[in-house]
Design an enzyme around this catalytic site. Sequence first.
Site, short mmCIF file in Angstrom:
data_model
loop_
_atom_site.label_atom_id
_atom_site.label_comp_id
_atom_site.label_asym_id
_atom_site.label_seq_id
_atom_site.Cartn_x
_atom_site.Cartn_y
_atom_site.Cartn_z
N THR A 49 0.83 -1.21 0.00
CA THR A 49 0.00 0.00 0.00
C THR A 49 0.86 1.25 0.00
O THR A 49 0.56 2.23 -0.70
CB THR A 49 -0.92 0.00 1.23
N TYR A 139 6.39 -11.35 5.61
CA TYR A 139 5.25 -10.90 4.80
C TYR A 139 5.01 -11.93 3.71
O TYR A 139 5.69 -11.94 2.68
CB TYR A 139 5.55 -9.52 4.23
N LYS A 169 2.67 -11.92 8.30
CA LYS A 169 1.55 -11.18 7.71
C LYS A 169 1.07 -12.03 6.55
O LYS A 169 1.77 -12.18 5.54
CB LYS A 169 1.99 -9.80 7.23
N THR A 171 -1.02 -12.66 3.51
CA THR A 171 -1.82 -12.04 2.46
C THR A 171 -2.02 -13.04 1.34
O THR A 171 -1.36 -13.03 0.30
CB THR A 171 -1.16 -10.74 1.95
N GLY A 194 -4.34 -10.50 6.05
CA GLY A 194 -4.02 -9.40 5.15
C GLY A 194 -4.93 -9.20 3.97
O GLY A 194 -4.54 -8.51 3.01
N ASP A 196 -8.60 -7.72 3.13
CA ASP A 196 -9.73 -7.00 3.71
C ASP A 196 -11.08 -7.61 3.33
O ASP A 196 -12.02 -7.63 4.12
CB ASP A 196 -9.73 -5.54 3.26
N ILE A 211 -4.17 -6.55 8.84
CA ILE A 211 -3.52 -5.39 8.22
C ILE A 211 -4.19 -5.17 6.88
O ILE A 211 -4.31 -6.10 6.08
CB ILE A 211 -2.01 -5.64 8.03
N SER A 213 -5.42 -2.15 3.54
CA SER A 213 -5.43 -0.84 2.88
C SER A 213 -6.72 -0.09 3.16
O SER A 213 -6.71 1.12 3.43
CB SER A 213 -5.27 -1.02 1.37
#
Length: 321
Positions: A49, A139, A169, A171, A194, A196, A211, A213
């Site tokens: 982001t 990550y 993290k 994602t 990660g 949303d 976490i 954006s």
Amino acid sequence: MVSSRLSGLIAATYTPFHADGTLALSKVAPMVEHLIRAGNRGLYVCGSTGEGVSLTTLERCQVAEAYAQAANKRVPVIVQVGHNCIAEAKHLAAHAEEIGADAVSATCPSYFKVVDIVSLFEVVQAIASAAPRLPFYYYHIPAVTGSQVDIVSFLQFADGKIPNFAGIKYTDKNLAEFQRCLSLGGGKFDAVWGCDDMLLGAIATGARAAIGSTFNVLAPLYLEMIRDFESNRLAEAQQIQLQSIEFICKLGMYPFHTSMKELLRLLGHDFGTCRSPQRSLSKSESKTLHQGLQHLKCLFALDFAQSKLRTTPQPFLNNGP
């Protein structure tokens, strides 16, 4: 492994630019105030982001320091230091420790792909060792890095070998794999969600922190969704997640992060546009985006969600060590 735990919503922060493309660091502090007021409990700096890979090493240091100073220990600041050059990543990690960041995170190199567990371990060990007093979060974002190393096997291999390794993290959209990460060793690794648009599913799976954006603008709405879930109002929570999905799909019709920055501008935080190769919006795209956002229920729900913010501790929001 360290015992620290992240909790609640953690905003993946944007990097502000002037019209000429230089850093506009004076805009960081007002944004931090907005993010904390909205209910975010942490800041993730210079990640995807924040266009970390599009910044010079010096710029990344400057952005990280600006966010750390603005947060002033009110919420944890996690600095993403991943780089194709491991020496640069180590420099960024050491700098994060020097400026008082609360944790370090890093992707693996992505030009030359990391293809096996030992190689990934060596990368993570080298970067984590440059900031030995900070928790380190790998990550995991395989769609971007191209690394197909099995993350569960990696965690098992790394267990106990890196003193400050805290977790990941995560994602990706494999909830089954994410649940396995959460459960390894009786929950010893801090796995932070990660994606949303799948937050509700992750919470149901056991996520304690996320976490994202869109937490820059929709944090109050996500918090309302979490409270609905924790109060067994599942239909209401599902409806809010759907609103988030509609919002993300609408922005996804254009360059996503450029669209998010356009929305931030409309909300009073002009962070400029994104750096190349991410493109700007055309005037017609901006107009169409504005019109589309006006019809999304999730934006109209923001005032309602903001008014519902409570100080009563909730499990997802108050489950640190």
